[in-house]
Design an enzyme around this catalytic site. Structure first.
Site, PDB file in Angstrom:
ATOM      1  N   SER A   1      -9.620   1.259   2.948  1.00  0.00           N
ATOM      2  CA  SER A   1      -8.714   2.070   2.063  1.00  0.00           C
ATOM      3  C   SER A   1      -7.656   1.521   1.432  1.00  0.00           C
ATOM      4  O   SER A   1      -7.347   1.884   0.346  1.00  0.00           O
ATOM      5  CB  SER A   1      -8.177   3.329   2.910  1.00  0.00           C
ATOM      6  OG  SER A   1      -7.081   2.584   3.980  1.00  0.00           O
TER       7      SER A   1
ATOM      8  N   SER B   1      -9.762  -1.057   7.036  1.00  0.00           N
ATOM      9  CA  SER B   1      -9.018  -0.720   5.702  1.00  0.00           C
ATOM     10  C   SER B   1      -8.435  -1.895   5.036  1.00  0.00           C
ATOM     11  O   SER B   1      -7.956  -1.819   3.927  1.00  0.00           O
ATOM     12  CB  SER B   1      -8.148   0.535   5.773  1.00  0.00           C
ATOM     13  OG  SER B   1      -8.735   1.716   5.875  1.00  0.00           O
TER      14      SER B   1
ATOM     15  N   LYS C   1       0.867  -1.041   0.077  1.00  0.00           N
ATOM     16  CA  LYS C   1       0.195   0.047   0.211  1.00  0.00           C
ATOM     17  C   LYS C   1       0.855   1.111   0.045  1.00  0.00           C
ATOM     18  O   LYS C   1       1.976   1.324   0.602  1.00  0.00           O
ATOM     19  CB  LYS C   1      -0.859  -0.181   1.311  1.00  0.00           C
ATOM     20  CG  LYS C   1      -1.920   1.142   1.252  1.00  0.00           C
ATOM     21  CD  LYS C   1      -2.729   0.969   2.759  1.00  0.00           C
ATOM     22  CE  LYS C   1      -3.882   1.851   2.768  1.00  0.00           C
ATOM     23  NZ  LYS C   1      -4.783   1.768   3.905  1.00  0.00           N
TER      24      LYS C   1
END
Lengths: 486, 106
Positions: free
Chosen positions: A152, A176, A77
């Site tokens: 996310s 997330s 990420k």
């Protein structure tokens, strides 16, 4: 063999059917094709990854295999730093940032022999549940590209779901990792707070943030967690414990295991009935394997979202104060004085959701509101933790839906923050209480994947993974791939 | 819409004051929409006031750990050139910012 899962890749590498260089070439092709079409991959380090893969192949020829991740490509990420590589947090304010140091994940993955391929899309500063709040544009769900990936860590979820890499790392502050895993039909795990070092993870809410893996199977998640967990003196909240042995806990045996079903997670006005049906089916499967089901109570469930958004935004407003245009990140041009530089740099650099959360957090910490909002939320956090302590006296794991519904259309919730926040009702508690949680694909509804969430006692990742693995041994939901995947 | 804002628990002025504390400068439209959004969020979190939390200790961290201590010994830090590599403006070993202190008159 499609060589999409980590387990397939590991077997093919061990059998000398493929080299790490070939796996990285395949992953790069997929990342540039599918990964770009789906808005999942925001940066690749092709040359460095191929060089690292050649190194892995040389080690393997010399008989050195560092871990089950040896030679396997992975994406991070875009909020985990690696020396010499950009880290943007999908934000304009960090658009040109290049990390001067290696974060703990870059170090751990390298030590495990894994090959970092590049960076995955996300909601700006990990604030969001749709991966739409990104300067790179929205990520798209491989099962239906008109729908959100969740967030996310949406890019990381897509990387695994669409078969770009066999595993990926994300971060989970209120769901997330688990929610996008649920939306994209993959396994996503948030370890106990403190299990994985946050050194080199751009902070959102420091008392809630935790890094974890995306994979297809619980077994693969165990491999990844064994590689990335463990004490790190550079993160003062890192647990002073060695990485737990997890694969050895995957016995397939759940006889006598007590599954707690919180009555508050199965109320009529709760999740979509199609989601509940899939989760209940999964619980029945575990029952037929010998597990026992007990009803438990988590009476503060209606309050967890409010508590979470007060704590998380307060911590975020403090953490994001560091983006001031002085040491790194965007600086506004033609400013007259320091105050104007701060204000214009931040206002030009942050997107709408980030500003909304900074404002909320600043407001609840400001004089006159601190006790009513922030302190109150911290007290309710104690009550939420107490709910789980009591529930875990009667059961070994808690099971429910990961999210109240399946992936919804892109753009559907952009103008309604409260209704979007309320979707986090099943995931935020694990962050508030520091518990490990995993989302496991357990069926479909409206043609989209449904995730079952399994929550465990603090530090009991082993039981969590044993349950998830036992379920996957008896079912094949995790083997379903999105239409049109490579 | 104005009537709605007037009834809400956060005013336009509150948002402007909070933005100043957070070092954000908001456009007129942003102030309007943030006033609306924060009002909705605060209306929702108001539900916590119904809970009796008297005598309940606040939780700052889910897993309580004592602050770890280390020996007070010098160790290598980040190379100054690397530390400055991301600076929007730098000079030798310093970050450059707009003038903070005005020159004294006379």
């Amino acid at each position: 063999m499609k060589l999409q899962s980590l387990e397939e890749q590991r077997a093919a590498l061990d059998a000398s059917e493929v080299s790490s260089v070939e796996l990285v070439e395949l992953a790069l092709t997929r990342a540039e094709g599918t990964g770009t079409d789906l808005g999942a991959i925001v940066g690749l380090r092709a040359e460095a990854a191929l060089a690292a893969a050649a190194g892995s192949d040389a080690r393997r020829r010399a008989g050195e295999i560092r871990s089950p991740l040896e030679g396997a490509p992975v994406v991070l990420k875009d909020n985990m730093v690696q020396k010499g590589e950009p880290t943007t947090c999908a934000s304009r304010i960090l658009e040109s940032f290049v990390s001067p140091y290696d974060g703990a994940m870059a170090e751990k993955l390298e030590a495990a022999g894994a090959i970092i391929l590049g960076r995955a899309n996300m909601d700006e500063f990990a604030m969001g549940s749709t991966t739409e709040n990104s300067i790179f544009g929205p990520a798209r769900n491989p099962w239906d590209t008109s729908r959100t990936t969740g967030g996310s860590s949406g890019g990381s979820a897509v990387a695994v779901s669409a078969g770009i890499t066999g595993f990926a790392l994300g971060s989970d502050t209120g769901g997330s990792i688990r929610q996008p895993a649920s939306f994209c039909g993959v396994v996503g795990m948030k370890p106990s707070y403190g299990r994985v070092s946050r050194w080199g993870l751009v902070a959102f809410a420091s008392s809630l943030d935790q890094i974890g893996p995306f994979t297809h199977s619980a077994r693969e998640a165990a491999w990844v967690l064994e590689a990335i967990a463990g004490h790190d003196a550079r993160d003062s909240t890192s647990l002073p414990e060695p990485a737990p042995a997890l694969e050895s806990a995957l016995t397939g045996d759940v006889k006598g295991l007590r599954i707690g079903l919180p009555r508050e997670y199965f109320v009529d006005e709760g999740a979509d009935p199609g989601v509940v049906e899939a989760v209940r089916g999964a619980v029945s499967e575990l029952e037929s394997a010998g597990a026992k089901v007990v009803e438990v109570a988590l009476p503060h469930t209606p309050y967890v979202v409010s508590t979470y958004y007060l704590v998380a935004t307060a911590e975020a407003s403090s953490n994001l104060a560091r983006f001031d245009g002085v040491r790194y990140g965007r600086r506004a041009e033609n400013v007259q004085d320091l105050d104007e530089m701060y204000k214009r740099s931040r206002s030009e650099g942050f997107g709408r959701e980030v500003k909304r959360r900074i404002l909320l957090g600043t407001y609840v910490l400001s004089a006159g509101y601190f006790d009513a909002y922030y302190r109150k939320a911290q007290q309710v956090r104690t009550l939420v933790r107490g709910d789980f302590d009591r529930a875990f006296e009667a059961c070994d794991v808690i099971i429910g839906p990961t999210y109240p519904e399946v992936a919804f259309p892109i753009g559907a919730r952009m103008d309604d923050p409260v209704s979007l926040y309320l979707g986090d009702i099943y995931t935020v508690s694990a962050n508030l209480a520091g518990l490990p949680g995993i989302s496991v694909p357990c069926g479909q509804h409206q043609g989209m994947p449904v995730g079952m969430q399994v929550l465990g006692r603090p530090l009991d990742e082993a039981t969590l993974l044993r349950v998830a693995d036992a379920f996957q041994r008896r079912t094949d939901h995790h083997e379903h791939r999105p239409p049109g995947s490579a | 819409m104005l009537a709605l804002y007037a009834m809400s628990r956060i005013t336009r002025e509150d948002v402007e004051r909070t933005a100043d504390l957070a070092r954000l400068s908001l456009s007129n439209d942003e102030i309007e929409s943030m006033t609306h959004d924060l009002g909705q969020i605060l209306d929702h979190v108001e539900q916590l006031q119904a809970l009796d939390t008297q005598g309940i200790e606040p939780t700052a961290h889910a897993i309580p750990l004592a602050t770890p201590l280390r020996a007070d010994k010098a160790s290598p830090g980040i190379d100054p050139d690397l530390a400055l590599a991301n600076a929007p403006s730098s000079d030798a070993y310093a970050f450059v910012v707009p003038k903070v202190i005005e020159a004294e008159e006379g």
